[in-house]
Design a protein around this motif. Sequence first.
Motif, PDB file in Angstrom:
ATOM      1  N   MET A  33     -18.446  24.891  21.002  1.00 31.24           N
ATOM      2  CA  MET A  33     -19.748  24.918  21.655  1.00 31.24           C
ATOM      3  C   MET A  33     -20.339  26.314  21.609  1.00 31.24           C
ATOM      4  SD  MET A  33     -20.045  21.759  22.759  1.00 31.24           S
ATOM      5  CE  MET A  33     -21.222  21.717  24.107  1.00 31.24           C
ATOM      6  N   GLY A  34     -21.662  26.368  21.706  1.00 29.79           N
ATOM      7  CA  GLY A  34     -22.366  27.637  21.777  1.00 29.79           C
ATOM      8  C   GLY A  34     -23.448  27.563  22.831  1.00 29.79           C
ATOM      9  N   VAL A  35     -24.182  28.654  22.999  1.00 33.37           N
ATOM     10  CA  VAL A  35     -25.226  28.726  24.017  1.00 33.37           C
ATOM     11  C   VAL A  35     -26.587  28.786  23.336  1.00 33.37           C
ATOM     12  CG1 VAL A  35     -26.120  30.012  25.996  1.00 33.37           C
ATOM     13  CG2 VAL A  35     -23.657  29.971  25.543  1.00 33.37           C
ATOM     14  N   ARG A  36     -27.488  27.893  23.729  1.00 31.70           N
ATOM     15  CA  ARG A  36     -28.842  27.901  23.196  1.00 31.70           C
ATOM     16  C   ARG A  36     -29.607  29.108  23.727  1.00 31.70           C
ATOM     17  NH1 ARG A  36     -28.912  22.259  25.079  1.00 31.70           N
ATOM     18  NH2 ARG A  36     -28.572  20.824  23.338  1.00 31.70           N
ATOM     19  N   PRO A  37     -30.751  29.429  23.124  1.00 33.55           N
ATOM     20  CA  PRO A  37     -31.586  30.535  23.634  1.00 33.55           C
ATOM     21  C   PRO A  37     -31.989  30.349  25.099  1.00 33.55           C
ATOM     22  CG  PRO A  37     -32.298  29.927  21.431  1.00 33.55           C
ATOM     23  CD  PRO A  37     -31.282  28.906  21.826  1.00 33.55           C
ATOM     24  N   ASP A  38     -32.086  29.068  25.561  1.00 36.74           N
ATOM     25  CA  ASP A  38     -32.484  28.838  26.955  1.00 36.74           C
ATOM     26  C   ASP A  38     -31.292  28.849  27.914  1.00 36.74           C
ATOM     27  OD1 ASP A  38     -31.171  26.522  26.340  1.00 36.74           O
ATOM     28  OD2 ASP A  38     -32.846  25.175  26.777  1.00 36.74           O
ATOM     29  N   GLY A  39     -30.108  29.140  27.404  1.00 42.48           N
ATOM     30  CA  GLY A  39     -28.939  29.278  28.260  1.00 42.48           C
ATOM     31  C   GLY A  39     -28.098  28.038  28.413  1.00 42.48           C
ATOM     32  N   THR A  40     -28.493  26.901  27.872  1.00 42.00           N
ATOM     33  CA  THR A  40     -27.717  25.668  27.985  1.00 42.00           C
ATOM     34  C   THR A  40     -26.704  25.563  26.852  1.00 42.00           C
ATOM     35  OG1 THR A  40     -29.393  24.452  26.725  1.00 42.00           O
ATOM     36  CG2 THR A  40     -29.613  24.482  29.134  1.00 42.00           C
ATOM     37  N   MET A  41     -25.668  24.705  27.053  1.00 39.26           N
ATOM     38  CA  MET A  41     -24.607  24.523  26.071  1.00 39.26           C
ATOM     39  C   MET A  41     -24.999  23.465  25.051  1.00 39.26           C
ATOM     40  SD  MET A  41     -22.190  26.615  27.010  1.00 39.26           S
ATOM     41  CE  MET A  41     -20.722  26.008  26.196  1.00 39.26           C
ATOM     42  N   ALA A  42     -24.528  23.655  23.824  1.00 41.35           N
ATOM     43  CA  ALA A  42     -24.767  22.690  22.747  1.00 41.35           C
ATOM     44  C   ALA A  42     -23.704  22.895  21.686  1.00 41.35           C
ATOM     45  CB  ALA A  42     -26.163  22.887  22.161  1.00 41.35           C
ATOM     46  N   PRO A  43     -23.499  21.898  20.778  1.00 39.78           N
ATOM     47  CA  PRO A  43     -22.546  22.092  19.683  1.00 39.78           C
ATOM     48  C   PRO A  43     -22.846  23.384  18.926  1.00 39.78           C
ATOM     49  CG  PRO A  43     -23.239  19.820  19.761  1.00 39.78           C
ATOM     50  CD  PRO A  43     -24.094  20.548  20.754  1.00 39.78           C
ATOM     51  N   LEU A  44     -21.781  24.040  18.460  1.00 38.72           N
ATOM     52  CA  LEU A  44     -21.916  25.365  17.861  1.00 38.72           C
ATOM     53  C   LEU A  44     -22.882  25.370  16.669  1.00 38.72           C
ATOM     54  CD1 LEU A  44     -20.962  28.288  17.926  1.00 38.72           C
ATOM     55  CD2 LEU A  44     -19.058  27.638  16.432  1.00 38.72           C
ATOM     56  N   GLN A  99     -31.094  30.975  14.253  1.00 37.38           N
ATOM     57  CA  GLN A  99     -31.648  31.360  12.947  1.00 37.38           C
ATOM     58  C   GLN A  99     -33.158  31.127  12.915  1.00 37.38           C
ATOM     59  OE1 GLN A  99     -29.913  32.861  10.568  1.00 37.38           O
ATOM     60  NE2 GLN A  99     -31.748  33.097   9.297  1.00 37.38           N
ATOM     61  N   VAL A 100     -33.591  29.958  13.418  1.00 39.52           N
ATOM     62  CA  VAL A 100     -35.025  29.647  13.459  1.00 39.52           C
ATOM     63  C   VAL A 100     -35.770  30.625  14.347  1.00 39.52           C
ATOM     64  CG1 VAL A 100     -36.718  27.932  14.213  1.00 39.52           C
ATOM     65  CG2 VAL A 100     -34.692  27.208  12.937  1.00 39.52           C
ATOM     66  N   THR A 101     -35.202  30.915  15.492  1.00 45.22           N
ATOM     67  CA  THR A 101     -35.831  31.859  16.429  1.00 45.22           C
ATOM     68  C   THR A 101     -35.983  33.230  15.798  1.00 45.22           C
ATOM     69  OG1 THR A 101     -34.841  30.674  18.292  1.00 45.22           O
ATOM     70  CG2 THR A 101     -35.636  32.909  18.711  1.00 45.22           C
ATOM     71  N   LYS A 102     -34.958  33.658  15.047  1.00 45.58           N
ATOM     72  CA  LYS A 102     -34.997  34.976  14.407  1.00 45.58           C
ATOM     73  C   LYS A 102     -36.087  35.023  13.345  1.00 45.58           C
ATOM     74  CE  LYS A 102     -32.041  38.285  11.994  1.00 45.58           C
ATOM     75  NZ  LYS A 102     -30.681  38.542  11.444  1.00 45.58           N
ATOM     76  N   GLU A 103     -36.225  33.931  12.572  1.00 50.10           N
ATOM     77  CA  GLU A 103     -37.248  33.897  11.522  1.00 50.10           C
ATOM     78  C   GLU A 103     -38.655  33.893  12.109  1.00 50.10           C
ATOM     79  OE1 GLU A 103     -36.344  30.476   9.254  1.00 50.10           O
ATOM     80  OE2 GLU A 103     -34.565  31.347   8.272  1.00 50.10           O
ATOM     81  N   ASN A 104     -38.834  33.164  13.209  1.00 45.49           N
ATOM     82  CA  ASN A 104     -40.160  33.085  13.820  1.00 45.49           C
ATOM     83  C   ASN A 104     -40.588  34.394  14.451  1.00 45.49           C
ATOM     84  OD1 ASN A 104     -40.383  30.433  13.081  1.00 45.49           O
ATOM     85  ND2 ASN A 104     -39.677  29.609  15.060  1.00 45.49           N
ATOM     86  N   SER A 105     -39.585  35.179  14.901  1.00 46.49           N
ATOM     87  CA  SER A 105     -39.925  36.422  15.593  1.00 46.49           C
ATOM     88  C   SER A 105     -39.968  37.638  14.673  1.00 46.49           C
ATOM     89  CB  SER A 105     -38.899  36.679  16.720  1.00 46.49           C
ATOM     90  OG  SER A 105     -37.604  36.828  16.164  1.00 46.49           O
TER      91      SER A 105
END
Length: 526
Positions: free
Chosen positions: A497-508, A516-522
């Motif tokens: 598991m990993g942590v989403r940008p909003d702080g919730t847990m999700a599959p890694l 990766q998407v967040t980095k490209e958009n910013s």
Amino acid sequence: MDAEGALNTLRGGDAGAIEKVLREYSEEHRATFKFDLADEEKRKKLCEGVFKVLEKDISTSCQVTCLEVLRILSRDKKVLVPVTTKENMQILMRLAKLDDSEASLEEAAHFPVIVESLKCLCNIVFNSQMAQKLSLELNLAAMLCNLLRKCKDQQVISDIKCFDLRLLFLLSLLHTDIRSQLRYELQGLPLLTQALESAFSIKWTDEYEAAIDHNGPPLSPQETDCAIEALKALFNVTVDSWNVHSESDSHQFRVMAAVLRHCLLTMGPTEDKTEELHSNAVNLLSNVPVSCLDVLISPLAQDEIAQEATTLDESTQETETGQDETREEETNLKYNTMVYNGMNMEAIRVLLDFMEKRIDKGSCYREGLTPVLSLLTECSRAHRNIRKFIKDQVLPPLRDVTNRPEVGSTVRNKLVRLMTHVDLGVKQIAAEFLFVLCKERVDSLLKYTGYGNAAGLLAARGLLAGGRGDHWYSDDEDTDTEEYKSAKPKEEVIKPMGVRPDGTMAPLEETLCQYQVTKENSSDSD
């Protein structure tokens, strides 16, 4: 009435005037626990004056009044410094009939003097280090034990017994030397157990089994207070008793465990008093060698089982037609949760209910919950029938396979939530309890708790890869429900598991893609 007015009367008044003035002072300050610093010296002199009056030949009523005032004044530690002398302690011991004579207690008219003297000694011993040292020199513990023997089987003097026990508790709490003296020299274990037995008016049906009257009245307030003081004193006397080295010790602890079983099945005058009574019983049971805890359960004869089942069936048949099925289910549940493999499990059921009530409080887990969890863990580890019964109650066959183990209101759900509690001691004992119920098998523990909740315990024991603990258990197998069997192949026991940008847990994998998407958009597009 202030301290100065009372002091002036003590200096020049006769016995009648002194008694009247001191009674006024006592009534006015009966509920006073914080005193004015400006009057400290006057209170010290008043305290000295009261002791001088008590040395004289005065009436019983005047003695009681003097002692009531002294009890109030002894709530102030600073006042006690100049008056805590060997001579003054001996005055109180004489009035409390604390001596080594074999003479029985005198007529009831003198009992209030004894009670008030013991109350004063409780305050003085608790608040004064000098009094604690003098208690050793004056052999106060031995005198208290002698007085307790004189109180045997005399219900009319329960107040004397109660404060005698409270003073023994304080002495054994504050002095390890007195604790040892009580245990070995003064035979405190059988004496205090007898005092506890007397508070419950126990009638024995076998060597380690007392008669239980489920329809009997609750304990009176006085009986409850006596029992609680005896439980606390016994706790201090037995605090280092995990190992039993003699047959005599084993017998004494078994008798005590049988009395404690009776205690767990007894109600106090109020719900709060019942909980206090049971809480002290749990604490004391934690000191009983685990080999003696089998006394908590007892085999039922076949005629007893048939009689209880018949009684329960009759109570079911008496219900109204529309309630028959519901009442029958409740009756069967009650019967099934009290008897297991022909053994009476009432006391264990009370302990489980007590544990759940403490969990539901949601606070003070270390002081209120860990003792009963530790006790149930040790009982389950050492006694197969107890473990199997508790597992049936706490970890019944798994049917709900859709919700996470910590989600829900069952005892299992509540205990699994404790496995990730912020208090290290609480989460360790909760995890240990469930692990023992699973016979220290990792696969069984994971089935009931989930990997994430059990990870802390497994890491600490080096069992993250699976296996089982070091303790040996019977080979009886755990049975899976059809619901669990059908869901088992679809389970993903461990999933990165990993942590989403909003702080919730999700599959890694999902979280990596999102980052990766967040980095490209910013990123800048210059």
